[in-house]
Design a protein around this motif. Structure first.
Motif, PDB file in Angstrom:
ATOM      1  N   LEU A  38      37.077  42.894  45.867  1.00  0.00           N
ATOM      2  CA  LEU A  38      38.073  43.925  46.183  1.00  0.00           C
ATOM      3  C   LEU A  38      39.025  44.172  45.021  1.00  0.00           C
ATOM      4  O   LEU A  38      39.363  45.316  44.714  1.00  0.00           O
ATOM      5  CB  LEU A  38      38.855  43.549  47.436  1.00  0.00           C
ATOM      6  N   VAL A  39      39.462  43.111  44.349  1.00  0.00           N
ATOM      7  CA  VAL A  39      40.368  43.261  43.208  1.00  0.00           C
ATOM      8  C   VAL A  39      39.672  43.998  42.067  1.00  0.00           C
ATOM      9  O   VAL A  39      40.234  44.926  41.472  1.00  0.00           O
ATOM     10  CB  VAL A  39      40.889  41.882  42.744  1.00  0.00           C
ATOM     11  N   VAL A  40      38.440  43.611  41.761  1.00  0.00           N
ATOM     12  CA  VAL A  40      37.693  44.266  40.684  1.00  0.00           C
ATOM     13  C   VAL A  40      37.435  45.732  41.033  1.00  0.00           C
ATOM     14  O   VAL A  40      37.574  46.611  40.182  1.00  0.00           O
ATOM     15  CB  VAL A  40      36.381  43.508  40.387  1.00  0.00           C
ATOM     16  N   ASP A  41      37.078  46.003  42.274  1.00  0.00           N
ATOM     17  CA  ASP A  41      36.857  47.391  42.703  1.00  0.00           C
ATOM     18  C   ASP A  41      38.126  48.215  42.550  1.00  0.00           C
ATOM     19  O   ASP A  41      38.094  49.342  42.061  1.00  0.00           O
ATOM     20  CB  ASP A  41      36.409  47.450  44.163  1.00  0.00           C
ATOM     21  N   TRP A  42      39.244  47.659  42.979  1.00  0.00           N
ATOM     22  CA  TRP A  42      40.516  48.383  42.887  1.00  0.00           C
ATOM     23  C   TRP A  42      40.860  48.696  41.439  1.00  0.00           C
ATOM     24  O   TRP A  42      41.251  49.818  41.110  1.00  0.00           O
ATOM     25  CB  TRP A  42      41.633  47.552  43.540  1.00  0.00           C
ATOM     26  N   ALA A  74      28.076  49.644  44.244  1.00  0.00           N
ATOM     27  CA  ALA A  74      27.292  49.547  45.476  1.00  0.00           C
ATOM     28  C   ALA A  74      26.153  48.531  45.311  1.00  0.00           C
ATOM     29  O   ALA A  74      25.910  47.714  46.201  1.00  0.00           O
ATOM     30  CB  ALA A  74      26.740  50.910  45.857  1.00  0.00           C
ATOM     31  N   TYR A  75      25.478  48.552  44.173  1.00  0.00           N
ATOM     32  CA  TYR A  75      24.377  47.621  43.924  1.00  0.00           C
ATOM     33  C   TYR A  75      24.876  46.177  43.866  1.00  0.00           C
ATOM     34  O   TYR A  75      24.291  45.282  44.473  1.00  0.00           O
ATOM     35  CB  TYR A  75      23.658  47.986  42.623  1.00  0.00           C
ATOM     36  N   VAL A  76      25.965  45.947  43.148  1.00  0.00           N
ATOM     37  CA  VAL A  76      26.505  44.591  43.022  1.00  0.00           C
ATOM     38  C   VAL A  76      26.973  44.077  44.378  1.00  0.00           C
ATOM     39  O   VAL A  76      26.783  42.911  44.711  1.00  0.00           O
ATOM     40  CB  VAL A  76      27.640  44.552  41.975  1.00  0.00           C
ATOM     41  N   HIS A  77      27.582  44.946  45.174  1.00  0.00           N
ATOM     42  CA  HIS A  77      28.000  44.529  46.505  1.00  0.00           C
ATOM     43  C   HIS A  77      26.789  44.164  47.367  1.00  0.00           C
ATOM     44  O   HIS A  77      26.826  43.191  48.116  1.00  0.00           O
ATOM     45  CB  HIS A  77      28.795  45.638  47.204  1.00  0.00           C
ATOM     46  N   TYR A  78      25.752  44.933  47.255  1.00  0.00           N
ATOM     47  CA  TYR A  78      24.537  44.672  48.033  1.00  0.00           C
ATOM     48  C   TYR A  78      23.934  43.317  47.666  1.00  0.00           C
ATOM     49  O   TYR A  78      23.484  42.571  48.530  1.00  0.00           O
ATOM     50  CB  TYR A  78      23.528  45.794  47.799  1.00  0.00           C
TER      51      TYR A  78
END
Length: 81
Positions: free
Chosen positions: A48-52, A32-36
């Motif tokens: 998205l690939v790394v999250d998956w 969540a922090y990195v996305h922010y």
């Protein structure tokens, strides 16, 4: 404190702390922090690939050896009788 951990779902069925759940929770907070901080249109696919991959690793659906096999195009041969 135990009520807070229970509310977040970080206790196992016996009411004890669960390392697996703590790891998943910490990874979720980091994601969540990195996305922010860093998500934009150019990096969305990579995120998205790394999250998956992170979710699959944390759930135990994928192992590091399977990821390396996929990356290198290798497949272990199983002996047949």
């Amino acid at each position: 404190m135990k009520e807070l951990l229970k509310w977040f779902g970080l206790l196992n069925e016996k009411g004890e702390p669960s390392g697996h759940k703590y790891t998943s929770f910490a990874a979720t907070i980091m994601i969540a922090y990195v996305h922010y901080k860093g998500l934009n249109k150019e990096t969305a696919t990579t995120f998205l690939v790394v999250d998956w991959l992170m979710v699959m690793l944390l759930l135990g659906r994928v192992t590091f050896s399977q990821i390396l096999e996929l990356k290198n195009g290798e497949k272990k041969q199983t002996p047949t009788e």
